[in-house]
Design a protein around this motif. Structure first.
Motif, short mmCIF file in Angstrom:
data_model
loop_
_atom_site.label_atom_id
_atom_site.label_comp_id
_atom_site.label_asym_id
_atom_site.label_seq_id
_atom_site.Cartn_x
_atom_site.Cartn_y
_atom_site.Cartn_z
N UNK A 97 0.83 -1.20 0.00
CA UNK A 97 0.00 0.00 0.00
C UNK A 97 0.87 1.26 0.00
N UNK A 98 1.95 1.23 0.79
CA UNK A 98 2.81 2.41 0.88
C UNK A 98 3.57 2.66 -0.42
N UNK A 99 3.89 1.58 -1.13
CA UNK A 99 4.70 1.70 -2.34
C UNK A 99 3.86 1.74 -3.62
N UNK A 100 2.56 1.49 -3.51
CA UNK A 100 1.72 1.45 -4.70
C UNK A 100 1.95 0.22 -5.56
N UNK A 101 2.30 -0.90 -4.92
CA UNK A 101 2.55 -2.14 -5.65
C UNK A 101 1.26 -2.97 -5.68
N UNK A 102 0.96 -3.53 -6.82
CA UNK A 102 -0.24 -4.34 -6.99
C UNK A 102 -0.19 -5.57 -6.09
N UNK A 103 -1.34 -5.97 -5.54
CA UNK A 103 -1.41 -7.16 -4.72
C UNK A 103 -2.37 -6.97 -3.56
N UNK A 104 -2.45 -7.96 -2.67
CA UNK A 104 -3.39 -7.92 -1.56
C UNK A 104 -3.14 -6.70 -0.67
N UNK A 105 -4.23 -5.94 -0.38
CA UNK A 105 -4.09 -4.74 0.43
C UNK A 105 -4.24 -5.07 1.91
N UNK A 106 -4.06 -4.04 2.76
CA UNK A 106 -4.06 -4.27 4.20
C UNK A 106 -5.43 -4.72 4.71
N UNK A 107 -6.50 -4.17 4.17
CA UNK A 107 -7.83 -4.55 4.64
C UNK A 107 -8.07 -6.05 4.44
N UNK A 108 -7.74 -6.55 3.25
CA UNK A 108 -7.92 -7.98 2.97
C UNK A 108 -6.97 -8.81 3.82
#
Length: 409
Positions: A97-108
């Motif tokens: 999330x901090x780096x803007x990298x695609x993939x599972x986010x913190x909420x999930x």
């Protein structure tokens, strides 16, 4: 060319296999963030990897962010940030999330990591799971016991692999557990209804929120019983045929569970119970590959390299579904008592009778310390087209092999 970074606190055997398989994928340049210095990497790893960055704490999301930024000089823009450990999933998501990298986010990631939050999300969506209560005060625990009754399960909300998990059957069990947790008044615990029935897994590949492939296995007996009873031997079986009506419910509930938790592109490991009346209940979900030899077993049953398939899924968003062509089972070898391995009895006879079915094994070594894990001191994995042959072989292994432990001097 896709640039990916794999976070592995330590490159132990199981993790190193995932790392090397991902590093060898065509069209992928892989670097590793680890707590090990580069000198500890194997020659194979150094040859396959495009970069290495050492951190002091691989569970610290800020250190992961700083490491990825440092690795950009070696890799260029980073497209994927991945890892296989359960404890890494939230820090990885925070760093993405901090780096803007695609993939599972913190909420999930929190939905699949925090077992109390997970069950709240599932119950709100009408999905079957155990009744539960997050408790931090004695009265909350007493109220839940009064509402649900025994047996209960007590665990940390962010537990993994059944560690620090207890079954409470009586008032005495409950009082003993309560005294232990009261020693740390800041601790938060999850109390759950104890689910009865046969325990299974639902391991699946999901792309863009759609479950495209799944595998089912059965624990015998359930891991919690294995934890409570050190002398119990146990197995995991992947039956060859999982097309029967007994699996229809989980084939509907499993994908729906992942959907409501927010899982997009991942390989997930779900544990679930089939109650005596045939209904199902989800126990836990992890958006990461399974442990306890299940990853290898899935590959053996479907005749593919699971480790490479996982890498293609999480780095390249590709997964080629395969039919199940074999039944596979693993017997876990557990010695009685404590100390070190003194002897392993029955190896020659078991080898004579079922050696032709063995596809993987790790026999206990003499002098090896007794394991602190329910996985035991070793394992034997067998494969055959007929599930009955696999089950018979596992029975023979568990009855024919005996791990003898001796107390340390």
């Amino acid at each position: 060319m896709v640039a990916a970074v794999f976070v592995a606190p330590y490159l132990l055997d199981a993790t190193a296999r995932f790392v090397l398989s991902a590093a060898r994928l065509p069209g992928v340049r892989l670097a590793v963030i680890t707590m090990d210095p580069v000198e500890k990497l194997s020659r194979e790893a150094r040859a396959a990897l495009a970069g290495h960055w050492q951190v002091s704490d691989a569970l610290d999301p800020q250190q992961l962010v700083d490491a990825v930024r440092g690795l950009r000089a070696q890799l260029g823009p980073v497209d994927r940030l991945i890892g296989v450990l359960e404890q890494l999933q939230v820090p990885l998501a925070q760093a993405r999330d901090a780096l803007g990298i695609e993939g599972m986010d913190e909420v999930t990631a929190r939905n699949v990591r925090d077992k109390s939050q997970m069950k709240s999300v599932l119950r709100a969506a009408g999905l079957p799971c155990a009744r539960h209560q997050l408790v931090s005060r004695t009265q909350e625990a007493l109220d839940f016991r009064a509402e649900v009754g025994f047996p209960l399960v007590a665990k940390p909300p962010d537990g993994a692999g059944a560690k620090a998990t207890y079954r409470l059957d009586t008032d005495a069990d409950f009082a003993s557990w309560l005294r232990a947790v009261q020693a740390d008044p800041g601790e938060v615990w999850l109390l759950e209804e104890f689910l009865t029935g046969r325990e299974h897994t639902f391991d699946s590949a999901t792309i863009d929120g759609t479950t495209i492939w799944s595998s089912i296995s059965q624990y015998q007996p359930p891991p919690l019983e294995v934890l409570r009873t050190p002398w119990v031997q146990w197995t995991v079986v992947l039956p060859r045929d999982i097309s029967g009506p007994e699996y229809d419910q989980i084939k509907a509930v499993g994908p729906r569970t992942l959907e409501v938790l927010g899982v997009q592109t991942a390989f997930s490991h779900m544990e679930w119970f089939q109650r005596p009346d045939g209904s199902v209940a989800v126990s836990e979900v992890g958006a990461r590959p399974p442990g306890a030899q299940l990853a290898s077993m899935i590959g053996f049953s479907h005749d593919f390299d699971f480790y490479s398939m996982w890498g293609r899924l999480v780095i390249l968003d590709r997964f080629e579904p395969r039919d199940r062509v074999y039944a596979t089972g693993t017997a876990y070898l557990r010695g009685m008592g404590r100390g070190r391995v003194r002897a392993v009895h029955g190896v020659e006879e078991v080898q004579r009778r079922v050696g032709h079915l063995v596809v993987d094994a790790k026999l206990p070594r003499l002098g090896q310390p007794a394991s602190s894990s329910y996985e035991g001191e070793g394992f034997v994995t067998v494969r055959h087209e007929d599930t009955a042959v696999v089950r018979e072989a596992l029975d023979l292994i568990l009855s024919g092999l005996r791990v003898e432990l001796i107390e340390n001097d």
